[in-house]
Design a protein around this motif. Structure first.
Motif, PDB file in Angstrom:
ATOM      1  N   UNK A 233       0.146 -27.761  17.416  1.00  0.00           N
ATOM      2  CA  UNK A 233      -1.023 -28.563  18.271  1.00  0.00           C
ATOM      3  C   UNK A 233      -1.741 -27.381  18.937  1.00  0.00           C
ATOM      4  N   UNK A 234      -2.542 -26.704  18.257  1.00  0.00           N
ATOM      5  CA  UNK A 234      -3.281 -25.580  18.734  1.00  0.00           C
ATOM      6  C   UNK A 234      -4.212 -26.033  19.960  1.00  0.00           C
ATOM      7  N   UNK A 235      -4.544 -27.141  19.940  1.00  0.00           N
ATOM      8  CA  UNK A 235      -5.555 -27.461  20.994  1.00  0.00           C
ATOM      9  C   UNK A 235      -4.920 -27.425  22.157  1.00  0.00           C
ATOM     10  N   UNK A 236      -3.565 -27.437  22.353  1.00  0.00           N
ATOM     11  CA  UNK A 236      -3.320 -27.363  23.703  1.00  0.00           C
ATOM     12  C   UNK A 236      -2.552 -26.107  23.932  1.00  0.00           C
ATOM     13  N   UNK A 237      -3.136 -25.171  23.375  1.00  0.00           N
ATOM     14  CA  UNK A 237      -2.524 -23.808  23.502  1.00  0.00           C
ATOM     15  C   UNK A 237      -2.818 -23.178  25.039  1.00  0.00           C
ATOM     16  N   UNK A 245      -5.565 -19.987  30.422  1.00  0.00           N
ATOM     17  CA  UNK A 245      -6.360 -19.722  29.124  1.00  0.00           C
ATOM     18  C   UNK A 245      -6.258 -20.844  28.425  1.00  0.00           C
ATOM     19  N   UNK A 246      -7.264 -21.472  27.638  1.00  0.00           N
ATOM     20  CA  UNK A 246      -7.346 -22.509  26.839  1.00  0.00           C
ATOM     21  C   UNK A 246      -7.646 -21.926  25.317  1.00  0.00           C
ATOM     22  N   UNK A 247      -7.504 -22.968  24.522  1.00  0.00           N
ATOM     23  CA  UNK A 247      -7.711 -22.517  22.829  1.00  0.00           C
ATOM     24  C   UNK A 247      -8.818 -21.969  22.697  1.00  0.00           C
ATOM     25  N   UNK A 248      -9.808 -22.480  23.188  1.00  0.00           N
ATOM     26  CA  UNK A 248     -11.435 -21.958  23.005  1.00  0.00           C
ATOM     27  C   UNK A 248     -11.487 -20.686  23.838  1.00  0.00           C
ATOM     28  N   UNK A 249     -11.054 -20.503  24.655  1.00  0.00           N
ATOM     29  CA  UNK A 249     -11.040 -19.163  25.640  1.00  0.00           C
ATOM     30  C   UNK A 249     -10.130 -18.022  24.683  1.00  0.00           C
ATOM     31  N   UNK A 250      -9.148 -18.367  23.863  1.00  0.00           N
ATOM     32  CA  UNK A 250      -8.336 -17.536  23.081  1.00  0.00           C
ATOM     33  C   UNK A 250      -9.173 -17.298  21.921  1.00  0.00           C
ATOM     34  N   UNK A 251      -9.857 -18.218  21.303  1.00  0.00           N
ATOM     35  CA  UNK A 251     -10.648 -18.098  19.910  1.00  0.00           C
ATOM     36  C   UNK A 251     -11.835 -17.200  20.248  1.00  0.00           C
ATOM     37  N   UNK A 252     -12.523 -17.323  21.384  1.00  0.00           N
ATOM     38  CA  UNK A 252     -13.611 -16.487  21.790  1.00  0.00           C
ATOM     39  C   UNK A 252     -13.187 -15.200  21.940  1.00  0.00           C
ATOM     40  N   UNK A 253     -12.061 -14.860  22.432  1.00  0.00           N
ATOM     41  CA  UNK A 253     -11.637 -13.304  22.482  1.00  0.00           C
ATOM     42  C   UNK A 253     -11.293 -12.888  21.040  1.00  0.00           C
ATOM     43  N   UNK A 254     -10.593 -13.629  20.134  1.00  0.00           N
ATOM     44  CA  UNK A 254     -10.294 -13.364  19.021  1.00  0.00           C
ATOM     45  C   UNK A 254     -11.478 -12.965  18.056  1.00  0.00           C
ATOM     46  N   UNK A 255     -12.423 -13.703  18.289  1.00  0.00           N
ATOM     47  CA  UNK A 255     -13.640 -13.827  17.421  1.00  0.00           C
ATOM     48  C   UNK A 255     -14.446 -12.720  17.839  1.00  0.00           C
ATOM     49  N   UNK A 256     -14.568 -12.156  18.997  1.00  0.00           N
ATOM     50  CA  UNK A 256     -15.125 -10.833  19.480  1.00  0.00           C
ATOM     51  C   UNK A 256     -14.474  -9.514  19.043  1.00  0.00           C
ATOM     52  N   UNK A 269      -5.003 -31.394  17.124  1.00  0.00           N
ATOM     53  CA  UNK A 269      -4.745 -32.850  17.439  1.00  0.00           C
ATOM     54  C   UNK A 269      -5.822 -33.346  18.013  1.00  0.00           C
ATOM     55  N   UNK A 270      -6.321 -34.532  17.468  1.00  0.00           N
ATOM     56  CA  UNK A 270      -7.483 -35.262  17.788  1.00  0.00           C
ATOM     57  C   UNK A 270      -7.598 -35.533  19.257  1.00  0.00           C
ATOM     58  N   UNK A 271      -6.404 -35.788  19.894  1.00  0.00           N
ATOM     59  CA  UNK A 271      -6.420 -36.045  21.262  1.00  0.00           C
ATOM     60  C   UNK A 271      -7.132 -34.921  22.108  1.00  0.00           C
ATOM     61  N   UNK A 272      -6.593 -33.675  21.491  1.00  0.00           N
ATOM     62  CA  UNK A 272      -6.817 -32.502  22.258  1.00  0.00           C
ATOM     63  C   UNK A 272      -7.762 -31.650  21.857  1.00  0.00           C
ATOM     64  N   UNK A 273      -8.520 -32.164  20.842  1.00  0.00           N
ATOM     65  CA  UNK A 273      -9.783 -31.590  20.335  1.00  0.00           C
ATOM     66  C   UNK A 273     -10.992 -31.958  21.029  1.00  0.00           C
TER      67      UNK A 273
END
Ligand code: 5AD
Ligand code: SF4
Length: 470
Positions: A233-237, A245-256, A269-273
């Motif tokens: 459930x990556x959305x609850x990373x 840190x949350x999943x969006x924060x991790x993604x931003x750092x990776x994408x940069x 998981x749709x609940x946490x998306x």
């Protein structure tokens, strides 16, 4: 930085890798060969890559068949009963090789053996299995193998009930040179009523962002072009990590991180998306726009009985929001047909949802009762034959949808990662768009590993035929 226990586990693994290597070198004149067979999800494949990394460090080569192997290892899956039946069949077939070669070492690990009844079954009826270890005991594999090879123990079992630790730094033997699996978290806290995963993979725990970022940088430096972040459930990373840190924060750092690569992730998981996540995907080209968002059912009553914590309105709102913010986004999903007590009308609600969302791909399953889960105790009056009829109906609806989606791509150009030459058509390359659609196009092998603009010319039921744009 490791926790004390994970540090000790890693050091233990390193120590026993060297010790096993020494024992093997003393014995073998030729390179010992391991046959490794992995079942189940990408998380399991990722574990298998670590097991193979450890085997390779211990001095093993790999063979594609069990016959003549010195070591056989099955990394197992427990998600559905038919998976378990198939795996037991595969394990049973090894007995003949063990009888022919008593020195053959037979190992069974992974999700299936986290279940007590399975370990008992293996011990009772599959006495030729030498080593059994669970999902929490991966790092203990070199020690178990050392004990076996050094003749200290004959039958070894290490199935820990649970772990809160993540062992970093185990060697990895990656199976692909372009695409890499990268686990960002382990376990699951959701307890969907049908699902065995929380029972076999334990509580949710996240890797530290610095460990993940370092691994991404290394993969990019090694020439990997596609990195798939894995978690149940990556959305609850990030739960429990400090600093927060949350999943969006991790993604931003990776994408940069600079470099020519793209990023996928699963499972959401749709609940946490969140809208924040969808906005993040919209903001970075490196983040792929094929989103795997398992809905499981289109009936609100069934979703509640599954303990999914969302309804179809929430799901459709997410899809609408994504379509507004991310041009060209496509969704894929998992569906369970025939959950206990599902009626024909409830099944039809799933068909309706599928028609509304228009998924690019569906992974479909007939409900399978799993020991220890709540759904396994529920009344399940609909016969299997009816459920399989429903599944066939669903697949027909889905086939038409996919063909339509692919036909709509015609005339547009997509950036495709050229992955390989087609096995059946020489001179034709295959690759995927950032929505994960399979494209076929004429091209030379030197293009493999590059991102190439390909114009869609023709749709089939399973792929889009295109042409490279100069
Ligand atoms: N029966 C059928 N399908 C299942 N899945 C998980 N557990 C079961 C079960 N007991 C499906 C879900 C999940 C996917 C990985 O497997 O759809 O998303
Ligand atoms: Fe993966 Fe779940 Fe199967 Fe384990 S039981 S291999 S987590 S799908």
């Amino acid at each position: 930085m490791d926790t004390e226990l994970s540090y000790l586990q890693r050091k233990g693994a390193e120590y026993f890798i060297q010790e096993t290597k020494r024992v093997i070198e003393q014995r073998h004149t030729a390179l010992p060969m391991a046959y490794v067979h992995s079942f189940g999800c990408q998380q399991n494949q990722s574990d298998t890559e670590k097991i193979m990394g450890m085997l390779s460090a211990m001095g093993y080569g790999f063979t594609p068949t069990a016959e003549n192997a010195d070591l056989v290892l099955f990394n197992t899956c427990a998600i559905r009963e038919n998976a378990e039946t198939k795996i037991l069949g595969n394990i049973g077939a090894i007995k003949q090789y063990k009888m022919a070669n008593p020195n053959l070492v037979v190992c069974v690990c992974g999700c299936m053996v986290q279940q007590k009844h399975i370990v008992e079954k293996l011990q009772k009826s599959y006495g030729f299995v030498d080593i059994i270890f669970g999902t929490h005991a991966l790092a203990s594999f070199p020690e178990l193998l050392y004990q076996k090879l050094a003749g200290l123990e004959t039958k070894l079992v290490n199935v820990l009930d649970k772990t809160d630790d993540i062992v970093e730094g185990l060697p990895v033997h990656r199976q692909d040179a372009l695409k890499a699996w990268l686990p960002i978290m382990y376990g699951c806290d959701n307890f969907c009523t049908y699902c065995v995963v929380p029972h076999v993979r334990g509580r949710e725990r996240s890797r530290r962002p610095e460990d993940i970022l370092a691994e991404v940088r290394q993969l990019v430096a090694d020439g990997y072009r596609e990195i798939t972040l894995l978690g149940q459930n990556v959305n609850s990373y990030g739960k429990g990590l400090s600093p927060a840190i949350n999943f969006s924060g991790l993604l931003r750092q990776i994408a940069e991180i600079p470099g020519e690569f793209r990023v996928r992730f699963m499972t959401s998981h749709p609940r946490d998306c969140t809208h924040e996540l969808l906005d993040t995907i919209a903001a970075y080209d490196k983040l792929c726009i094929g989103i795997h968002l398992p809905v499981q059912s289109g009936s609100d009553r069934i979703l509640q009985a599954m303990n999914r914590h969302y309804d179809t309105a929430h799901y459709l709102e997410l899809v609408d929001y994504a379509r507004k913010k991310i041009p060209g986004v496509m969704f894929t999903s998992d569906i369970i047909v025939g959950f206990p007590g599902e009626t024909r009308a409830e099944f039809e609600s799933t068909l309706e949802l599928i028609r509304k969302v228009r998924f690019e791909k569906l992974f479909t399953f007939i409900f399978s009762p799993r020991p220890g889960t709540k759904a396994a105790e529920m009344e399940d009056p609909v016969p299997y034959s009816v459920k399989s009829g429903w599944l066939r109906e669903l697949l027909e609806v889905q086939t038409d949808i996919v063909y339509d989606l692919y036909a709509q791509m015609i005339g547009h150009t997509f950036v495709v990662l050229a992955e390989a030459e087609s096995k059946s058509k020489p001179g034709v390359l295959i690759g995927r768009t950032n929505t994960n659609v399979l494209m076929e196009f004429e091209g030379t092998k030197d293009l493999i590993g590059h991102f190439i603009p390909v114009k869609a010319l023709k749709a089939t039921k399973t792929a889009v035929i295109g042409q490279i744009i100069e």
